[in-house]
Each structure stands twice: as C-alpha cells, then as structure tokens.
Design a protein around this motif. Structure first.
Motif, short mmCIF file in Angstrom:
data_model
loop_
_atom_site.label_atom_id
_atom_site.label_comp_id
_atom_site.label_asym_id
_atom_site.label_seq_id
_atom_site.Cartn_x
_atom_site.Cartn_y
_atom_site.Cartn_z
N GLU A 167 0.64 -1.23 -0.11
CA GLU A 167 -0.08 0.22 -0.19
C GLU A 167 0.93 1.25 0.03
N THR A 171 0.80 4.17 -3.05
CA THR A 171 0.30 5.32 -2.49
C THR A 171 1.34 6.62 -2.92
N ARG A 175 0.91 9.70 -5.21
CA ARG A 175 1.08 10.88 -4.63
C ARG A 175 2.29 11.61 -5.54
N LEU A 210 -5.53 13.51 -2.53
CA LEU A 210 -5.62 11.86 -2.00
C LEU A 210 -6.78 11.73 -1.18
N ARG A 214 -9.68 8.97 -2.02
CA ARG A 214 -10.04 7.74 -1.28
C ARG A 214 -11.78 7.61 -1.09
#
Length: 217
Positions: A167, A171, A175, A210, A214
């Motif tokens: 993860e 991410t 990012r 972000l 989500r």
C-alpha cells in the motif's frame, strides 16, 4: 604441448630458405623457420578476441599453433591468436553463428514474455490504485500505473514493494503523480525553489486530492 609461433618485433629470415622478413616463424634450435618450411603454411590465422570461436576452432583442428609476441614493456610473451586448419575455422564459425541466432531468438522470446508480464502488472497496479483510491478517474489510474511500472525506470512500480503492491508503494506512485500534475511543484522547481521546500509547499494540496480520491464518487 602446444606448438608456438612467434610474431617477431623485427624482421627475421628463415634459416632454411632465407625467405624474409618473416611475419611469423617458429624457433628450431634457436633459429627462425618460416611457416612454409615448418609445414604450417596451410593453417589460417585466427586473432584472439572470441573465446568461444577460438575454443571451437582449436577442438576441430587436428593441427594448431599458438601465436605469441613479446611485450617489451611487460617483458613477457603474450598470446595473439591461433593458427588452425581452415576447415576447422569454418566449422567453428558456423557453430558460433548458430549460437548467436539461438541467442537472438531467445532474446526475442524473452522480450515478448517481459512485455506481456509488464502489461499484466500494469493492469494489476491500476486496479490496486482504484481499490485504494476509488475516486481517482480510471484513465488517470491507468496513466499512473503505466508511468510507475516502466521497466528499467527505477520508479516505485519497479521496486520490490511496488511489485508486491504494498500500500505504501502504491500510494507513493499516486502521490508523485498528483505532485507533478495537480500542484505547482514543477513550477516551483523551475523557479529555483529547493526540492524539500517545494514539497512542503504543495503537501497540503496533495493530501486534499488523495483524501478526495479515497472516497467513492
């Protein structure tokens, strides 16, 4: 024991036929003997350079001789090549060519296999991005996956963590995309702002994007 043929540093003449100056000769009783008189003139010269070709030619030749030349700086004789039968050299070259063709075919098969693996991994990475960030536009998730997984790029998708779809690595790829495409980060770098300072300035914007991604749209 190997027959040794010399490449002389200065002109020598055959002690038997007086032919010269010689480019190669044997030493018999400390006297130079040309290849004709030594019954080696039917051999062909194979310069050093290909260990595989040299080994095969030597194995296929019933008669061969090592060619050496004296290195004055190192004060020693150094191998320059090999004298072998012409038919043996031809067979060795054919065998090496077959090997090269086999290697070429294998490289092509490997390239096709790697391309298929890359396509599969990119699709899996894109799906994982959408799982973690369901609000991310699908086309954007695909672009991020393609960019992050380019073979040989050193990007996060090629790291061990990235290949394992950890993860944190996934991410980090998302990012990085947001940093470059959705903030003024690149403009700050162009203006001379230090990288760490530029990252600090855009961190809030990245976090907001972000957080929005989500959440399902």
């Amino acid at each position: 024991m190997d027959l040794v043929v010399l490449e002389p540093l200065k002109g020598r003449h055959c002690a038997e036929c007086r032919q010269g100056p010689l480019t190669m000769h044997l030493l018999e009783f400390n006297a130079p003997v040309c290849l004709d008189c030594a019954d080696l003139a039917h051999l062909v010269y194979l310069p050093r350079g290909s260990a595989s070709l040299t080994r095969r030619a030597r194995e296929a030749s019933s008669l061969s001789a090592v060619v050496v030349r004296f290195n004055r700086r190192r004060r020693r004789y150094e191998r320059q090549g090999l004298l072998v039968e012409e038919t043996a050299l031809a067979r060795a070259e054919s065998a090496c060519l077959a090997d090269a063709e086999a290697r070429s075919r294998r490289r092509k098969r490997d390239a096709v296999r790697r391309a298929a693996e890359d396509i599969r991994f990119t699709a899996v990475l894109g799906a994982e991005i959408l799982r973690l960030f369901p609000g991310c536009p699908p086309a954007r998730a695909q672009d991020i996956a393609v960019h992050a997984s380019v073979r040989g790029s050193g990007r996060v998708g090629r790291t061990t963590a990235g290949r394992s779809l950890e993860e944190g690595a996934v991410t980090a790829a998302v990012r990085a995309s947001v940093r470059h495409l959705d903030t003024a980060y690149d403009t700050l770098l162009t203006a001379g702002v230090a990288r760490h300072e530029a990252r600090a300035r855009v961190a809030t914007v990245i976090d907001e994007v972000l957080a929005a991604w989500r959440t399902r749209p």
